[in-house]
Scaffold this motif. Structure first.
Motif, PDB file in Angstrom:
ATOM      1  N   UNK A   1     -17.270 -20.102 -22.482  1.00  0.00           N
ATOM      2  CA  UNK A   1     -18.048 -18.932 -22.922  1.00  0.00           C
ATOM      3  C   UNK A   1     -17.213 -17.654 -22.960  1.00  0.00           C
ATOM      4  N   UNK A   2     -15.931 -17.750 -22.669  1.00  0.00           N
ATOM      5  CA  UNK A   2     -15.097 -16.562 -22.549  1.00  0.00           C
ATOM      6  C   UNK A   2     -15.026 -15.792 -23.871  1.00  0.00           C
TER       7      UNK A   2
ATOM      8  N   UNK B   1     -12.249 -26.732 -23.001  1.00  0.00           N
ATOM      9  CA  UNK B   1     -12.333 -25.549 -22.138  1.00  0.00           C
ATOM     10  C   UNK B   1     -13.500 -25.621 -21.171  1.00  0.00           C
ATOM     11  N   UNK B   2     -14.574 -26.300 -21.579  1.00  0.00           N
ATOM     12  CA  UNK B   2     -15.749 -26.418 -20.713  1.00  0.00           C
ATOM     13  C   UNK B   2     -15.433 -27.172 -19.425  1.00  0.00           C
TER      14      UNK B   2
ATOM     15  N   UNK C   1      -8.460 -20.872 -28.813  1.00  0.00           N
ATOM     16  CA  UNK C   1      -9.527 -19.956 -29.168  1.00  0.00           C
ATOM     17  C   UNK C   1      -9.846 -18.900 -28.134  1.00  0.00           C
ATOM     18  N   UNK C   2      -8.962 -18.713 -27.151  1.00  0.00           N
ATOM     19  CA  UNK C   2      -9.198 -17.703 -26.114  1.00  0.00           C
ATOM     20  C   UNK C   2      -8.488 -16.413 -26.491  1.00  0.00           C
ATOM     21  N   UNK C   3      -9.231 -15.325 -26.559  1.00  0.00           N
ATOM     22  CA  UNK C   3      -8.669 -14.014 -26.878  1.00  0.00           C
ATOM     23  C   UNK C   3      -8.008 -13.452 -25.621  1.00  0.00           C
TER      24      UNK C   3
ATOM     25  N   UNK D   1      -2.516 -26.100 -17.501  1.00  0.00           N
ATOM     26  CA  UNK D   1      -1.962 -27.369 -17.046  1.00  0.00           C
ATOM     27  C   UNK D   1      -3.073 -28.358 -16.687  1.00  0.00           C
ATOM     28  N   UNK D   2      -4.124 -27.876 -16.033  1.00  0.00           N
ATOM     29  CA  UNK D   2      -5.241 -28.755 -15.672  1.00  0.00           C
ATOM     30  C   UNK D   2      -5.943 -29.286 -16.918  1.00  0.00           C
ATOM     31  N   UNK D   3      -6.058 -28.437 -17.935  1.00  0.00           N
ATOM     32  CA  UNK D   3      -6.700 -28.885 -19.167  1.00  0.00           C
ATOM     33  C   UNK D   3      -5.854 -29.933 -19.884  1.00  0.00           C
TER      34      UNK D   3
END
Length: 639
Positions: free
Chosen positions: A381-382, A374-375, A404-406, A317-319
């Motif tokens: 870097x996740x 994401x940064x 792109x987050x696994x 939500x913040x993103x």
């Protein structure tokens, strides 16, 4: 039905020999056996092999300050001998009531080093809950963070004959009964340091007296089906719990991964990952408070996270809010990137090959759009993200996958400590299930005739503390009865569909038994019926059916009276259990509508279905709606 598969070349645990810099090499899961060392002994081994390697970090004044393994061991040594001077003996239970911080972890290892048993007490606990934890565990000492925590102990200390000492992290305990010794953390360590000089062999003697089958942790259940139960875990079961966690992502056994730890270490999953796993893997935790988490995430840029679903939802939500405030060009680029991401994710979830041209386009979208986005919250870097302790909304998981987050689901309970089911078999697994049985034949799941998930594993608990009846009820021929209703697909995928007993689980991972709260609410003549709401939600609310007396009031008088009563009930509850909002039902509950049984017992799911609009009105559904809109994810399309 049973499911259990074996995967070769899986992560091994720390053992006294082999590996780079003394850290063990990988070997197959089926060949793993718990090492004949306690966690305190393994800490000594690690400090001897890697004295200058970073063990953990602490977030202080905007910076992650490292502590090496040798420094970690020295702090544990001082604290251990300080506890020994206070009279803490092998087998003693020692409680810790504090937010997440380095001292929590040092204290836990010191308790283990002296042969004691750490008992986590939630800092949000009410005074009666603190009293119950200390009384039922027979705790002889407690570490308390600040004046508020010390005050809770002070309020109940006179009725706790076992309690002999209290150690304050940030404040000097005072006004305790004469039978309770009081000491500040700094003084405890100073006393231990002096004892180490006077008796240099004492610490080693204490640590080496430990045994792998000794009790190593007492975790309390949430009390969702009655009074909280103390769950016994030994050093052996905890080693297998770490293995269960590591099996979902073996790389943590060989490559350093940074993780920001701010979730309460009294909870079983944060304790496993934040206290025990780093000793046996390459996880490096940066400890910080909940208030520091955003700053620490951006500063550390972790490579792994383990959060309940609500944290993933909140950051998403913040993103999206950051996206809304960005320039027109970036928003246009995001829109284009999402079209590519949806196609890529759709193919991944269906197990299909992503064409090279589409993969190249997606990598460009990652570089130019998703990673910069994401940064903003320190997530660029996740390598892997785990979620547990609650139901993950498929829309939330889908959106993170597109970014792109696994993101992978794990399933475990206090009784298993570690994972017994996980999405371990591939990256970017299709949202909607909790995965499969772990890839070791000793981790097995089955479904009973009633649809209950049952598991068998070497990480299973050692029974409930002083409660053989509950232990016998939970275990059946070596199988643990989870109480979860599930569906098991032909390929072993597990989907949770409900609970055997009527228990709520918030999106933050808090299990709540609504009945005690509802009974308390109905003690007032204002209320005829109360239905606590909160399954998969951020907080608890309540639907009220009010009495004739209440209905005769003016709306202002009615709302004021109900607010006063709910505030009074909330004052008796721990913060996570408090009711944030209420709504009054517009009509009486009806058996004809399926809302009541023939005996006038409420049917919770039917009531929630009847009054969906009232429930949604008590929550900020706009946040989840936006995530769903962005993901455009339909559960039925990607099974």
């Amino acid at each position: 039905m049973t499911v259990g598969t074996e995967m070769e070349n899986m992560v091994s645990m720390s053992s006294p020999e082999g590996g780079r810099n003394g850290v063990p090499v990988l070997r197959s899961v089926s060949g793993f056996e718990a090492v004949d060392r306690t966690f305190a002994q393994m800490l000594c081994d690690r400090a001897e092999r890697e004295p200058d390697t970073v063990a953990f970090c602490s977030w202080v004044d905007g910076d992650a300050r490292p502590t090496s393994w040798s420094e970690y061991l020295e702090e544990v040594r001082e604290t251990t001998l300080g506890l020994h001077d206070l009279g803490v003996a092998p087998g003693d239970r020692v409680a810790i009531m504090s937010s997440t911080r380095r001292e929590w972890v040092v204290a836990a290892l010191a308790i283990l080093s002296v042969g004691g048993v750490p008992v986590g007490v939630y800092p949000t606990s009410s005074v009666p809950e603190v009293e119950y934890a200390l009384e039922s565990s027979g705790a002889t000492a407690i570490f308390a963070e600040g004046t508020s925590d010390i005050g809770k102990v002070r309020a109940v200390a006179a009725g706790l004959p076992h309690l002999r000492a209290i150690i304050g992290f940030d404040a000097e305990p005072a006004d305790l009964p004469e039978t309770v010794k009081t000491v500040h953390w700094d003084y405890l360590r100073a006393a231990g340091s002096a004892r180490a000089v006077a008796e240099p062999e004492l610490f080693t003697l204490l640590v080496e007296a430990g045994d792998i089958d000794q009790l190593a942790a007492l975790f309390y259940t949430s009390g969702s089906t009655g009074a909280p139960k103390g769950v016994r875990h030994t050093h052996r079961t905890l080693q297998y719990s770490v293995l269960g966690f590591a099996m979902s992502y073996p790389e943590i056994g060989t490559t350093r991964h940074d993780l920001v730890g701010f979730l309460g270490l009294s909870h079983v999953a944060p304790a496993l990952v934040g206290v025990f796993a780093p000793i046996m893997t390459r996880l490096v935790i940066t400890y910080c408070t909940m208030d520091q988490r955003v700053e620490a995430l951006i500063g550390v840029r972790p490579t792994a996270v383990l959060w309940p679903p609500r944290m993933h939802e909140k950051l998403a939500s913040e993103m999206l809010q950051t996206l809304a405030e960005s320039g027109r060009a970036f928003r246009l680029g995001y829109s284009i990137a999402m079209k590519v991401a949806r196609k890529v994710s759709d193919l991944r979830w269906r197990g299909r090959q992503v064409p090279r041209y589409l993969e190249a386009l997606y990598e460009l979208c990652m570089k130019c759009v998703f990673l910069p986005l994401r940064a903003k919250v320190g997530m660029d870097r996740i390598k892997v993200s785990w979620t547990a302790s609650g139901s993950m909304t498929p829309d939330v998981a889908a959106l993170w996958h597109m970014w792109g987050l696994d993101l992978r689901e794990l399933f475990g309970t206090t009784e298993t400590c570690g994972s017994v089911i996980a999405q371990w078999d591939r990256a970017f697994p299709a949202p909607g299930t909790i995965g499969k049985a772990m890839p070791d034949p000793r981790w097995v799941v089955r479904v009973s005739h009633e649809g209950e998930l049952q598991v068998r594993s070497p990480c299973l608990f050692d029974g409930y503390w002083h409660n053989p009846e509950a232990t016998a009820s939970a275990l059946e021929d070596g199988w643990y009865r989870t109480g979860d209703l599930v569906e098991l697909s032909s390929d072993g995928e597990v989907t949770i569909i409900g609970r055997m007993k009527d228990v709520l689980k918030t999106s933050g991972g808090k299990s709540v038994s609504p009945q005690p709260i509802e009974v308390r609410l109905k003690a007032s003549p204002l209320i005829d019926e109360a239905i606590v709401v909160g399954e998969g939600r951020k907080y608890l609310t309540v639907l009220l059916s009010v009495s004739d007396e209440t209905q005769a009031m003016t709306p202002h008088e009615r709302d004021a009276a109900l607010t006063r009563w709910i505030d009074e009930v909330n004052s008796e509850l721990a913060r996570p259990l408090q009711l944030k909002k209420f709504r009054i039902l517009p009509r009486a509950l009806s058996a004809a509508a399926g809302e009541l049984t023939a005996k006038a017992t409420i049917r919770r799911s039917n009531i929630l279905a009847s009054f969906t609009d009232l429930v949604d009105d008590m929550y900020d559904v706009g946040e989840q709606d936006e995530i769903a809109r962005q993901a455009r994810f339909a559960r039925t399309d990607h099974k």
